[in-house]
Design a protein around this motif. Sequence first.
Motif, PDB file in Angstrom:
ATOM      1  N   ASP A 102       0.811  -1.222   0.000  1.00 51.54           N
ATOM      2  CA  ASP A 102       0.000   0.000   0.000  1.00 51.54           C
ATOM      3  C   ASP A 102       0.840   1.267   0.000  1.00 51.54           C
ATOM      4  N   SER A 103       1.972   1.251   0.699  1.00 52.15           N
ATOM      5  CA  SER A 103       2.780   2.471   0.774  1.00 52.15           C
ATOM      6  C   SER A 103       3.328   2.847  -0.603  1.00 52.15           C
ATOM      7  N   THR A 104       3.718   1.866  -1.397  1.00 53.96           N
ATOM      8  CA  THR A 104       4.208   2.145  -2.741  1.00 53.96           C
ATOM      9  C   THR A 104       3.085   2.695  -3.609  1.00 53.96           C
ATOM     10  N   PHE A 105       1.918   2.119  -3.496  1.00 49.82           N
ATOM     11  CA  PHE A 105       0.767   2.560  -4.281  1.00 49.82           C
ATOM     12  C   PHE A 105       0.388   4.002  -3.938  1.00 49.82           C
ATOM     13  N   ILE A 106       0.302   4.307  -2.649  1.00 49.78           N
ATOM     14  CA  ILE A 106      -0.083   5.649  -2.216  1.00 49.78           C
ATOM     15  C   ILE A 106       0.989   6.671  -2.608  1.00 49.78           C
ATOM     16  N   THR A 107       2.258   6.279  -2.452  1.00 49.66           N
ATOM     17  CA  THR A 107       3.349   7.172  -2.840  1.00 49.66           C
ATOM     18  C   THR A 107       3.285   7.479  -4.333  1.00 49.66           C
ATOM     19  N   GLY A 108       3.010   6.470  -5.142  1.00 44.81           N
ATOM     20  CA  GLY A 108       2.906   6.667  -6.581  1.00 44.81           C
ATOM     21  C   GLY A 108       1.741   7.546  -6.987  1.00 44.81           C
ATOM     22  N   LEU A 109       0.670   7.516  -6.222  1.00 41.02           N
ATOM     23  CA  LEU A 109      -0.502   8.363  -6.524  1.00 41.02           C
ATOM     24  C   LEU A 109      -0.332   9.802  -6.056  1.00 41.02           C
ATOM     25  N   VAL A 110       0.256   9.977  -4.898  1.00 47.09           N
ATOM     26  CA  VAL A 110       0.320  11.293  -4.272  1.00 47.09           C
ATOM     27  C   VAL A 110       1.472  12.144  -4.809  1.00 47.09           C
ATOM     28  N   THR A 111       2.572  11.519  -5.189  1.00 47.03           N
ATOM     29  CA  THR A 111       3.777  12.274  -5.538  1.00 47.03           C
ATOM     30  C   THR A 111       3.632  13.175  -6.768  1.00 47.03           C
ATOM     31  N   PRO A 112       3.062  12.744  -7.894  1.00 40.69           N
ATOM     32  CA  PRO A 112       3.004  13.656  -9.048  1.00 40.69           C
ATOM     33  C   PRO A 112       2.291  14.986  -8.795  1.00 40.69           C
ATOM     34  N   PRO A 113       1.087  14.983  -8.187  1.00 40.82           N
ATOM     35  CA  PRO A 113       0.487  16.300  -7.915  1.00 40.82           C
ATOM     36  C   PRO A 113       1.277  17.113  -6.891  1.00 40.82           C
ATOM     37  N   ALA A 114       1.858  16.426  -5.916  1.00 40.14           N
ATOM     38  CA  ALA A 114       2.663  17.139  -4.917  1.00 40.14           C
ATOM     39  C   ALA A 114       3.922  17.726  -5.559  1.00 40.14           C
ATOM     40  N   ALA A 115       4.514  16.997  -6.508  1.00 36.30           N
ATOM     41  CA  ALA A 115       5.698  17.506  -7.203  1.00 36.30           C
ATOM     42  C   ALA A 115       5.351  18.747  -8.018  1.00 36.30           C
ATOM     43  N   MET A 116       4.210  18.729  -8.684  1.00 39.79           N
ATOM     44  CA  MET A 116       3.790  19.912  -9.458  1.00 39.79           C
ATOM     45  C   MET A 116       3.544  21.106  -8.533  1.00 39.79           C
TER      46      MET A 116
END
Length: 164
Positions: A102-116
């Motif tokens: 789950d941590s990998t999945f959530i990290t993959g979902l949350v990171t792109p908008p947070a990076a922008m």
Amino acid sequence: MGLLTSFMTKSLPTTQMLNLVLGTLHSKFMEKEINGFDDFHLALLDMFNTINAALPGKHYDVPPPAKVEECFLKWERTKESERKKVFIDFVKAYVNLSKFDDSTFITGLVTPPAAMAAKRACETLPQLKAVKAIPDVIFVPSATILALISAKLSKRMFLENVAS
């Protein structure tokens, strides 16, 4: 090779297909020269590497070293004619399909908008004007990959018994 290993899951269609798959894996395994536990373990890791490299989506977890050593000791004590049965029983018992945590999945979902959002915030600071020069196409995937790597490494550092 991918078709053969796709039948290694718990819901196998027939016993004949299972025997074909495991027989193929055993013959690949036995091509290696095995003189001790290290050779046995390397041959097993090479087999898993070959399987996981051939399959784009499915990956199989290598059993824990204690189980591999237990299998090796049992394999070493048996006669040459019965070693295939020991190997097949080991593969049936301890080879499992790798699960996506789950941590990998959530990290993959949350990171792109947070990076922008972070990039837009950094562009307004005069000290970080160089961030404007980096295109979004480079910045967002790079930030996502770094976040996934750090999530994986932190999980391995803090949780010793998690198979990943």
